[in-house]
Design a protein around this motif. Structure first.
Motif: not given
Length: 603
Positions: A70-80, A130-143
């Motif tokens: 998770n740390k390698a894939k999500y970086g600082d967002f891994a705990p989430l 239906a679905s909503f998907d909000y994506q942010i652009q991070t240094n680990k790619g779109p999350l």
């Protein structure tokens, strides 16, 4: 037996006795109950537990590997990305919205006070459709925010002197926090949505949130063909331009490069909309008609929402297509109710809508409301109806003179038209006097063609034999389908057709119509019988009542209009205008007719 043998036998017996005393087998164990572990299994488990004490726990080792990945894939967002999903809700008297703590996202929307055509609760959207998907652009790619687990807290606040329910979803990292706050005021279909990205700016590579919205619109009405005709994607740009994807196309897509204010997935009677507080920087929109009937249309929108000062804001509308409600949501959002083309829309917006809602406050029966609308409009237009009748009566009175000209100049159409115009001028009669008043009434006639099919107030309202005025009133279901007509028979449409044919026959007698004009009036009612058979019963009923009232008006006017008095007035005009010079308009018209005739002869 000698002494030695006796001694050996005694020793042997003693050995057996001692052995039987110290080494005898234990008593039989109790039978093991079904499902209980056997002794050997317990011993085996115990051995494993003892081995586990002296070696590292496998679960701890697995958790450490997951955390590393998770740390390698999500970086600082891994705990989430680890947590427990829970469902929470916001609701008021009009709408109920259910969220998930995984993503802090909308999962279900239910409109209170409405049912589907099958009399079930009206679920505008759910997880399956239906679905909503909000994506942010991070240094680990779109999350995607849907990958993160949030903590939910709710409270009641006061917003513009109204109580409002509010839910905040928070997800904290070592560097900062992502939060999503939804606020639903009492008595409103509009829910605001604020996204905060405080402290995580260093992890973002783009100050944009990409929103992916997909919806397989659920079937809410019985007539899916009519529903599909009235369902399409609407959008409104920041520059003030309204547009939509084609309603009839099986598949359609559009990329909107201009900043967009709002996008709506508009159904016949209900709309889901997303509205930017400022703007969406761009939008990609798609829609398609599925092959099955499980959904009305499949729609998707990809929007770019700017982040300004760690904040992004938008709102949602989930509710009915009520013109007055939509008008208060955001500029031009009322466009989700089709009021018709520009030359008739003003009638609906400024007259019919207000009149309809006023009568709603007094009367509960919508059939009665339709009758009253007809009477009020006919009373308002009565001066034009009277003028049109008198104009047609004048043309009927001077018909002998017109027939005489036709016979005299049968070989010269241009000369005949010139003499006719001269005759009209001398007699003080205008051939348009009977047509213009009718022309001014046409916007009211065509306005209803848009108002009734889109009026949610008529939905599931019964009148006489019609169980629902917003759809056709079928009295007979045919075992086959007639082209352009359908597989059912609408009684209100038949009554409208009969009344129109009766009125046409009366009108032909009034105007003394001859030739092709006499038969055209009969073609239109039959044509409309095919067109309106699948339209809402309210529309056919309105036209039927309108025909009957018009017939009654003309019968009443006939009692007060005397042909002999009209003749006397025409004769007086004839003497007065005997030496009247041609007007400039008449001279130009005659000249144009001569040029046209000469050109025709040359050809």
């Amino acid at each position: 037996m000698d002494r030695n043998q006796a001694t050996g036998l005694i020793l042997f017996a003693a050995v057996l006795l001692v052995y039987s005393f110290f080494f005898a087998s234990n008593p039989e164990p109790e039978k093991v109950q079904p499902g209980a572990p056997e002794t050997t299994q317990e011993a085996h488990t115990t051995e494993k537990e003892q081995e586990a004490v002296s070696s590292p726990e496998p679960t701890q080792e697995a958790d450490s590997l997951v955390n590393a990945r998770n740390k390698a894939k999500y970086g600082d967002f891994a705990p989430l990305v680890t947590g427990t999903e829970e469902k929470v809700a916001l609701e008021n008297g009009l709408v109920k919205i259910i969220f998930s703590t995984k993503g802090g996202e909308i999962k279900l929307v239910e409109l209170k006070g409405f049912n589907t055509w099958a009399n079930e609760p009206l679920i505008l959207m759910d997880e399956k459709s239906a679905s909503f998907d909000y994506q942010i652009q991070t240094n680990k790619g779109p999350l995607s925010l849907n990958q993160f687990y949030f903590e939910a807290s709710s409270q009641e606040i006061t917003l513009e002197e109204k109580t409002a329910q509010q839910i905040t979803f928070s997800a904290r990292t070592a560097q900062g926090e992502i939060s999503r706050t939804y606020t639903l005021p009492a008595g409103s279909y509009v829910m605001s949505h604020d996204i905060s990205t405080q402290g995580i700016g260093a992890n973002l590579t783009d100050q944009q949130i990409t929103i992916h919205w997909k919806d397989q619109l659920k079937k809410q009405e019985g007539d899916i063909d009519e529903s599909r005709r009235k369902t399409y994607v609407n959008y409104y740009t920041q520059e003030g331009d309204y547009d939509y994807l084609s309603a009839s196309s099986d598949e359609d897509a559009e990329e909107v490069s201009a900043p967009v204010k709002w996008v709506a997935f508009k159904q016949r009677f209900f709309t889901s909309g997303i509205i930017a507080k400022d703007q969406f920087s761009k939008a990609d929109l798609e829609q398609e008609i599925p092959q099955d009937t499980m959904s009305v249309k499949n729609m998707s929108a990809t929007l770019s929402l700017p982040i300004n000062n760690d904040l992004a804001n938008n709102s949602y509308y989930f509710g009915p297509n009520n013109y007055k409600i939509l008008k208060k949501v955001t500029p031009e959002f009322e466009k989700n109710v089709d009021m018709g083309y520009f030359f008739v829309s003003w009638v609906n917006k400024y007259i019919i809508v207000n009149l309809f809602h006023y009568l709603e406050k007094v009367f509960t029966n919508y059939g009665v409301i339709i009758i009253l609308i007809v009477l009020i409009i006919k009373l308002f237009l009565f001066p034009l109806t009277y003028k049109s009748y008198v104009g047609m009566a004048k043309m009927r009175v001077i018909k002998p003179e017109i027939d005489e000209l036709k016979e005299k100049y049968s070989d010269d159409p241009t000369k005949m038209q010139q003499e006719q115009m001269k005759l009209f001028s001398q007699l003080g009669v205008s051939p348009l006097s009977g047509c213009l008043p009718m022309l001014f009434q046409m916007p009211f006639l065509f306005a209803m063609f848009f108002f009734f099919p889109n009026s949610i107030e008529l939905r599931q309202e019964s009148f006489l034999w019609a169980h629902d005025l917003s759809t056709y009133d079928s009295i007979i279901n045919l075992p086959f389908s007639i082209p352009f007509y359908g597989s059912h028979v609408s009684l209100f449409t038949l009554l409208m057709t009969v009344s129109q044919i009766t009125y046409t026959k009366f009108n032909n007698q009034l105007t003394a119509a001859q030739g092709p004009m006499k038969n055209i009036g009969y073609i239109m009612p039959v044509t409309f019988m095919f067109v309106l058979n699948s339209y809402p019963a309210a529309l056919s009923f309105y036209y039927f009542v309108s025909n009957m009232v018009t017939f009654g008006q003309q019968a009443l006017i006939k009692q007060f209009v005397d042909d002999s008095k009209i003749r006397q007035k025409i004769e007086a005009n004839k003497k007065k205008n005997a030496n009247k010079k041609k007007s400039k308009f008449q001279s130009r018209l005659e000249e144009a007719m001569k040029v046209a005739e000469e050109s025709k002869k040359k050809k």
